[in-house]
Write an enzyme that holds these catalytic residues in place. Sequence first.
Site, PDB file in Angstrom:
ATOM      1  N   LEU A 238      66.811   7.298  81.811  1.00 10.26           N
ATOM      2  CA  LEU A 238      67.505   6.235  81.062  1.00 10.26           C
ATOM      3  C   LEU A 238      68.998   6.527  80.815  1.00 10.26           C
ATOM      4  O   LEU A 238      69.346   7.561  80.251  1.00 10.26           O
ATOM      5  CB  LEU A 238      66.796   6.011  79.717  1.00 10.26           C
ATOM      6  CG  LEU A 238      67.369   4.860  78.868  1.00 10.26           C
ATOM      7  CD1 LEU A 238      67.163   3.527  79.534  1.00 10.26           C
ATOM      8  CD2 LEU A 238      66.791   4.897  77.468  1.00 10.26           C
ATOM      9  N   ASP A 239      69.854   5.601  81.218  1.00 18.30           N
ATOM     10  CA  ASP A 239      71.306   5.685  80.993  1.00 18.30           C
ATOM     11  C   ASP A 239      71.924   6.937  81.612  1.00 18.30           C
ATOM     12  O   ASP A 239      72.971   7.412  81.167  1.00 18.30           O
ATOM     13  CB  ASP A 239      71.639   5.637  79.484  1.00 18.30           C
ATOM     14  CG  ASP A 239      71.238   4.309  78.862  1.00 18.30           C
ATOM     15  OD1 ASP A 239      71.216   3.307  79.602  1.00 18.30           O
ATOM     16  OD2 ASP A 239      70.934   4.279  77.663  1.00 18.30           O
TER      17      ASP A 239
END
Lengths: 295, 295, 295, 295
Positions: A238-239
Amino acid sequence: MVDDRRYVITFSCPDRTGIVARIAGFLAETGAWIVEAAYHADAQEGWFHTRQAVRADSVPFSVDELRSRFAEIAAEFGPEAVWRVTDTGEPKHAVLLVTREPHCLHDLLGRVTAGELPVVLDAVIGNHPDLGRLVEAHGVPFHHVPFPGAKDPRKEQGKVEAFEKVRQIVEGFAPDAIVLARFMQILPAHLCEEWAGRAINIHHSFLPSFAGARPYHQAHTRGVKLIGATCHYATADLDAGPIIEQDVIRVDHGDTVPDMVRRGRDIERLVLARGLRWHLEDRVLVHGNKTVVFR
Amino acid sequence: MVDDRRYVITFSCPDRTGIVARIAGFLAETGAWIVEAAYHADAQEGWFHTRQAVRADSVPFSVDELRSRFAEIAAEFGPEAVWRVTDTGEPKHAVLLVTREPHCLHDLLGRVTAGELPVVLDAVIGNHPDLGRLVEAHGVPFHHVPFPGAKDPRKEQGKVEAFEKVRQIVEGFAPDAIVLARFMQILPAHLCEEWAGRAINIHHSFLPSFAGARPYHQAHTRGVKLIGATCHYATADLDAGPIIEQDVIRVDHGDTVPDMVRRGRDIERLVLARGLRWHLEDRVLVHGNKTVVFR
Amino acid sequence: MVDDRRYVITFSCPDRTGIVARIAGFLAETGAWIVEAAYHADAQEGWFHTRQAVRADSVPFSVDELRSRFAEIAAEFGPEAVWRVTDTGEPKHAVLLVTREPHCLHDLLGRVTAGELPVVLDAVIGNHPDLGRLVEAHGVPFHHVPFPGAKDPRKEQGKVEAFEKVRQIVEGFAPDAIVLARFMQILPAHLCEEWAGRAINIHHSFLPSFAGARPYHQAHTRGVKLIGATCHYATADLDAGPIIEQDVIRVDHGDTVPDMVRRGRDIERLVLARGLRWHLEDRVLVHGNKTVVFR
Amino acid sequence: MVDDRRYVITFSCPDRTGIVARIAGFLAETGAWIVEAAYHADAQEGWFHTRQAVRADSVPFSVDELRSRFAEIAAEFGPEAVWRVTDTGEPKHAVLLVTREPHCLHDLLGRVTAGELPVVLDAVIGNHPDLGRLVEAHGVPFHHVPFPGAKDPRKEQGKVEAFEKVRQIVEGFAPDAIVLARFMQILPAHLCEEWAGRAINIHHSFLPSFAGARPYHQAHTRGVKLIGATCHYATADLDAGPIIEQDVIRVDHGDTVPDMVRRGRDIERLVLARGLRWHLEDRVLVHGNKTVVFR
């Protein structure tokens, strides 16, 4: 305009001498008129990357023929070599994923309508119906795919089903870009995999600071003096995917979280629009978890 | 370090197909390992520009030999072609011209001392003696060449004589750069001519706005919201030479002229240091009244 | 939300001691809760400027009563004093003037629709019909007022008549802002006068550089390294009115005029949106040909 | 110049109505001419902050008298109120801590010598002797306090002793600022405590990204498109103290770690110089782990 049509070659391989000469020699033999040429030799990784744009009308054969001839050149540089030949005369396609936040969507629709962004929007998919009317006013089909709420007892299963619907719609278009224009749902790992190098996210912080939820709240709590936005390829982590573009704007002690949210939109819009443009123009080459961006 | 030594080739000529291939082919034949390569085709002017940096240890002969071989290549592209081959192992030289304002001088001395800027300072020439002590503390010779004051009856003749002294000192070093580090005297046309492409000025405005005297006063009067600085080659046309670099910073209604003067120094220092670095690294190609800067 | 409602006081007068005390004392007596207070004493002009925002629910009487009480305070500071009391509960109104260029219009419509800009759009007036459909899709009335073409023999008279129609439409709304969102027609002097302090223009250069026509062409010819945009009040002196906001973005030798046009749009949009917001929030105080902007 | 002398009042307390009126009323009674006044009401924290600068020659008594009179006002706002009255006629003092990296030191020495930064440098303390000569050339005393090397068996004890020597030198001057100008040693908790609100560090990243060691390496690995610097008050929590100022510059795929180190210096210098200036001018008010900066 015929004159504006370009064939764009991107090519990456382990570095050694003679690559530029080989490619340039090949283009010279065909009579190709180079209008943009960029090179990057990454000494640390030992990799070479290039992007070349040539006038289509200077190449005496079709883009398919160019592809098959370039394939032979590329093969000389070993099995690790990665390459692509695209034709700016064949428009790129994109699908946008949105929720209720309209600012990135408005901005992209406006740019496409004004002819600023070289892309055909095949569809916008929203997990809320709110933005449908505006999308359709721009002549773009809107698909509402409801997602389960936070308190839904079938939440996990519902999400799986909703993402499957999203996947089916997206794959029907085989788009060059799947843009998470403030979609706010975490893409499941198998979709990140399936859409690798095509799924583009805009995160509302200057990553790696403030990954995850509510980045403006995190920024306000820490008391930073600049806030930012990051456009990156979505990966299962994530990210943390390869960053395409980032930018920041100044804030001060007088800015509340709602002020940051409002002011941050200006930078989110810009960063996403720039990142998406570079992606569509084949200016972004991914190597490992980093990008080479030939602006 | 031997490994860091580069031969740098810059080359400009009327555009046509095959230039990249010819140069790249030549470099490939010699076995030269290209570490930086940048191209620019100016469609409007119909000119082509390139800069290539190759590892010196990959070239099996001397830089002089490289020069004479490259001269043959260049000749193929006609009499208008402009080119240069430099060796980063041969340090560049510069002479600085200053008056009383110390900030750009301090900054450049600090950068050279810290090894940040690849240049040997042969001399600093000041029309006031004030900065001499500091210059000499850095081990750089200081020459005081007094200029006539504003009310001197022999002002014009005195200026001519003073500039002749400056010219003699400068020419004794045949420097790669003559830096007007806030020199505040207008260079006579014959020196602009003689030092063409080597005389680098920092002007304390975002040109073409506020050329000439007291640009911060002009900016304050106009009420602009950003102030800037411009690094450019000096030409006989005051503040109108080819621009190498510019940048700005934000001001607001609370900034008085002295505030602008103080805050502007930060941007003058940076813009001059960046422009000078690019000049010294042969990243700046001048064509007409414009520059190509291969950063 | 009642809590967000503010009364905003702006006040300017010749500077002297005791002004802050008088105003703050008055507000304290009424029990007004100050949420924003900004001051500027311009030593050169000898003028004092302030902007105060107080919570509406902390004032025990109406905004009209506040106005009449504040008028007495203001009168103490002489006939030159300029002041205003506004109520954020009474929405501001604007009329937009456009031609064919859609980017600033798109941007403003998007911001208004998203609730980002605190304004009611009463109308958009276009001298071409092109943008009408999109405007109406946002529920805003569109008025097409044709202007004579460049070769029209009745050009001068036709312009006078067209501007009279524009004036009539605008005045029907008595808007707080008349926004020239890339209108590309020079406002006649009598309208500049009539709309003084309300007519807001976006010029596509960093003024005072490149005033007048085709600023990106001018910028390209000069070879500047940054391009900009300027939001200013329109006055009879073309592109020379009080500047509200400016910003720039970096360009390089690779940017053609069309590239500059495209890239400049990003900064035009932002600069106009920021300038307009500050105007609508009564953050901009004009004094002579300059502005005080209490951001 | 007598005219430039200011008394500066900073004041923070729990927010309520009437604070501005009380302070402004007090200043009006004394005849104080306010030249700068800034307010911030932090609705979330429920705190009020202000900074006022008045012309010293407008106050009919001494700064000590002003302090004792203001103390009475402050007392009305409860025991939590924090305030300070300083006199710009009494120069501030600073001690710099450095290691071998010269760029921030050069920059600060240059600014002080040029009269840009309002401070007296009492001493520079280095854990290496390298920078001593340059410091002394500027007429500033240099103290060499050796620190134990990484392999020293008495490393921990040696550090304790070295920091005790540093503490003694610093405390001999009771400076207004202790500047860690790329000192590269972690300040022990008891010194962070003792120097709370006075110890100013420059960290070479855009915090909270890349705290700790080798931030440019971390940035390069992550592939960010901007690098930054952060000026903050040192606290026992490493790189997590209240942030005074931050800024960034653009990097791209062509920048190696050494390029980032070199280019980052430009932003480190600027950010430290700005943060230090604001601290010395009493523009920075700390509340919790955040700052209010009245620029």
